[in-house]
Design a protein around this motif. Structure first.
Motif, short mmCIF file in Angstrom:
data_model
loop_
_atom_site.label_atom_id
_atom_site.label_comp_id
_atom_site.label_asym_id
_atom_site.label_seq_id
_atom_site.Cartn_x
_atom_site.Cartn_y
_atom_site.Cartn_z
N ASP A 12 -4.74 1.83 -2.16
CA ASP A 12 -6.01 2.53 -2.36
C ASP A 12 -7.12 1.55 -1.97
O ASP A 12 -7.27 0.50 -2.58
CB ASP A 12 -6.16 2.93 -3.83
CG ASP A 12 -7.49 3.64 -4.10
OD1 ASP A 12 -8.27 3.84 -3.14
OD2 ASP A 12 -7.75 3.98 -5.26
N PHE A 13 -7.89 1.90 -0.93
CA PHE A 13 -8.93 1.01 -0.42
C PHE A 13 -10.30 1.30 -1.02
O PHE A 13 -11.32 0.83 -0.51
CB PHE A 13 -9.01 1.11 1.11
CG PHE A 13 -7.80 0.58 1.80
CD1 PHE A 13 -7.52 -0.77 1.81
CD2 PHE A 13 -6.92 1.45 2.44
CE1 PHE A 13 -6.40 -1.27 2.45
CE2 PHE A 13 -5.80 0.97 3.09
CZ PHE A 13 -5.53 -0.40 3.09
N GLY A 14 -10.33 2.06 -2.09
CA GLY A 14 -11.60 2.39 -2.73
C GLY A 14 -12.36 1.17 -3.20
O GLY A 14 -13.59 1.11 -3.08
N ASP A 15 -11.66 0.17 -3.74
CA ASP A 15 -12.32 -1.05 -4.22
C ASP A 15 -12.95 -1.82 -3.08
O ASP A 15 -14.04 -2.40 -3.22
CB ASP A 15 -11.33 -1.94 -4.96
CG ASP A 15 -10.92 -1.37 -6.31
OD1 ASP A 15 -11.59 -0.42 -6.76
OD2 ASP A 15 -9.95 -1.87 -6.89
N LEU A 16 -12.29 -1.84 -1.93
CA LEU A 16 -12.82 -2.54 -0.77
C LEU A 16 -14.10 -1.88 -0.28
O LEU A 16 -15.10 -2.55 0.05
CB LEU A 16 -11.78 -2.57 0.34
CG LEU A 16 -12.03 -3.51 1.53
CD1 LEU A 16 -12.18 -4.95 1.06
CD2 LEU A 16 -10.88 -3.40 2.53
N LYS A 17 -14.11 -0.57 -0.24
CA LYS A 17 -15.30 0.17 0.15
C LYS A 17 -16.44 -0.06 -0.84
O LYS A 17 -17.59 -0.29 -0.45
CB LYS A 17 -14.99 1.66 0.25
CG LYS A 17 -16.18 2.51 0.64
CD LYS A 17 -15.81 3.99 0.71
CE LYS A 17 -17.02 4.84 1.10
NZ LYS A 17 -16.68 6.28 1.13
#
Length: 531
Positions: A12-17
């Motif tokens: 899940d790349f939500g934290d990176l965004k």
């Protein structure tokens, strides 16, 4: 141990965004803090505070501003790096998931390591069917391996880019922090494969390109590519001012303390410091007196383009082109003239706003002396070189205009600056000006006012009776523009010499103000044709 394949498949790349967006907000806050500090703290202090204590305090406060610049640049660099890494990681994940779905839809299985295999072996398949199956398995394996490889590269590139940043804001021994931060940001962008803005050359196209960008991209370009944004005609004046002030501080930070044995360094530093000092004196100004740094060049004699008042919103815009002997050291005096012209125009039309622009966007001829004769002042070479840049600039002001109502634009020239104005308006598509006004002109490079794009009805000239330039009129730069045969309107002057046209309470100044405001000046008798 979980494989890269398994992690990428489910990540899940939500934290990176979210991290990228947070760092961008940090950069924006640093930009806001710098502007507030410059206009509300150091600006007023520069104007009113003097003495040893003031010098020491201002040095400390300006160091704070420099660190705000560094934080702004590095935070934006982090934001762009994380955002770019997020984009490529997510793209790799999409490619991976598509490859896995395609493989499974054709009956293959993909294990936890990312290896493609057969779900079952059919004993009666033909050699051709077996070969086809192997080919498809290889294709799916290649797609899976490529997606994982791309993700690893994106991660490595992002790590390398972030490693460029020094993060040493508290290191007061680093005298080149702002310059190093700018260089680190550029290297970081190369590390992640970002090429930067693709800006059209034409000012009108550049204006349309800028308007089509979202706010986040505009801030990114202004912060990470200040030189390119600051120099682009057609972009909003407040944006160019922001970019150029950032670049000015970065370039001044670079030359401070540099080896004085390096050719050019002393002159470059001097020009940058003079420009910064003149801007600093006026940083507390607001409204029509606020300055906008639209371009500069520190090399040789120096170049500077500075607006007093926002030309994108003012009712009337005047562009003043100075003449012989103008260098970066002339900035303070030229800004004083700008203020007088602005005040005169606003007195002519009190209900209208006026922005004045000082355009030293060319290499003005040096003042000739006996020990060093200067033929440049007698030829059109410097004007020929300057003309395209002046045309590009004035058309850029038209393109960056806010609203549907165009400003009344007057281009003014003094001394050899008048020659530049004539050369620029006669060539190409002209200056796009409503009026041209010149004082102390040695010649306009054309034979008649009708040869100018602006036309004779919108050409105005003035010359003092004892202006020494009259001895040079009609010689090498074109006929005397103050004669009836040249055409146009000669306005009355009551000042003396070559540099008195901006004297307070003079007809010379009042008439220039009327022209800038779109009114008619008081006429004078035509000068006799010199034979």
């Amino acid at each position: 141990m979980t494989s890269d394949y398994a992690r990428l498949l489910k990540q899940d790349f939500g934290d990176l965004k979210a991290a990228s967006e947070s760092w961008q907000r940090v950069s924006e806050e640093m930009e806001t803090a710098f502007d507030r500090h410059r206009t509300k703290v150091t600006g007023p202090l520069h104007a009113d505070w003097e003495g040893d204590d003031a010098e020491a305090a201002l040095t400390f406060l300006e160091d704070i501003e420099m660190r705000l610049h560094v934080a702004r640049t590095e935070a934006m660099t982090i934001a762009k790096t994380l955002g770019t890494t997020h984009f490529w990681m997510e793209q790799s994940q999409t490619d991976l998931r598509n490859a896995v779905r395609s493989a499974e839809s054709e009956g293959f299985v993909v294990d936890d390591s990312g290896a493609v295999g057969e779900a079952s072996c059919e004993a009666d398949e033909s050699p051709d069917e077996a070969k086809s199956k192997l080919d498809r398995m290889k294709r799916f394996q290649d797609e899976i391996d490529t997606a994982v490889k791309d993700a690893r590269k994106a991660s490595a590139d992002g790590h390398k880019a972030l490693s460029e940043l020094r993060g040493d804001l508290m290191d007061r021994s680093n005298k080149h922090m702002a310059a190093e931060s700018a260089a680190d940001a550029q290297q970081a962008m190369k590390d992640i494969g970002v090429q930067g803005p693709q800006i059209p050359d034409n000012p009108k196209d550049a204006a349309a390109w800028w308007k089509a960008l979202d706010d986040d991209t505009r801030r990114e370009y202004t912060t990470l590519y200040p030189e390119r944004i600051g120099k682009t005609n057609g972009l909003p004046s407040d944006v160019r001012d922001d970019a150029n002030r950032l670049r000015l501080d970065q370039e001044l930070n670079f030359v401070e303390g540099s080896d004085q044995a390096v050719p050019g360094i002393p002159e470059d530093r001097h020009n940058l410091q003079v420009l910064k000092d003149e801007l600093d004196k006026r940083d507390g100004a607001t409204g029509s007196k606020r300055l906008y740094l639209l371009d500069f060049d520190e090399f040789e004699d120096g170049k500077a383009v500075i607006a007093m008042g926002n030309p994108d919103t003012a009712d009337n815009v005047g562009v003043q082109v100075p003449g012989t002997g103008t260098t970066m050291d002339s900035t303070g005096g030229q800004l004083n003239r700008l203020g007088k012209l602005q005040r005169s125009a606003e007195e002519a039309e009190p209900s209208e706003s006026t922005s004045m622009v000082y355009w030293l966007g060319y290499d003005a001829p040096e003042v000739p002396v006996a020990e060093a004769p200067n033929l440049a002042v007698a030829g059109t070479g410097r004007a020929d070189d300057a003309a395209p840049a002046l045309r590009d600039f004035t058309h850029g002001l038209r393109a960056s205009r806010e609203g549907d109502t165009p400003a009344h634009m007057t281009v003014l020239g003094h001394s050899y600056g008048a020659t530049v104005v004539g050369d620029a308006d006669a060539g190409g598509k002209g200056l796009g000006a409503d009026d041209i006004s010149v004082v102390g002109s040695p010649g306009m490079t054309v034979d008649r006012a009708s040869d100018l794009h602006v036309g004779a009805d919108h050409f105005y000239s003035g010359v003092a009776g004892d202006d020494p330039i009259r001895q040079a009129q009609g010689l090498t730069l074109g006929p005397d523009p103050n004669t009836q045969v040249f055409g146009g309107t000669r306005f009355s002057t009551d000042t003396h010499g070559h540099s008195g046209y901006w004297d307070d309470n003079s007809k010379s100044l009042a008439n220039q103000g009327r022209i800038i405001a779109g009114d008619k000046p008081d006429k004078a008798m035509y000068a006799p044709i010199q034979m």
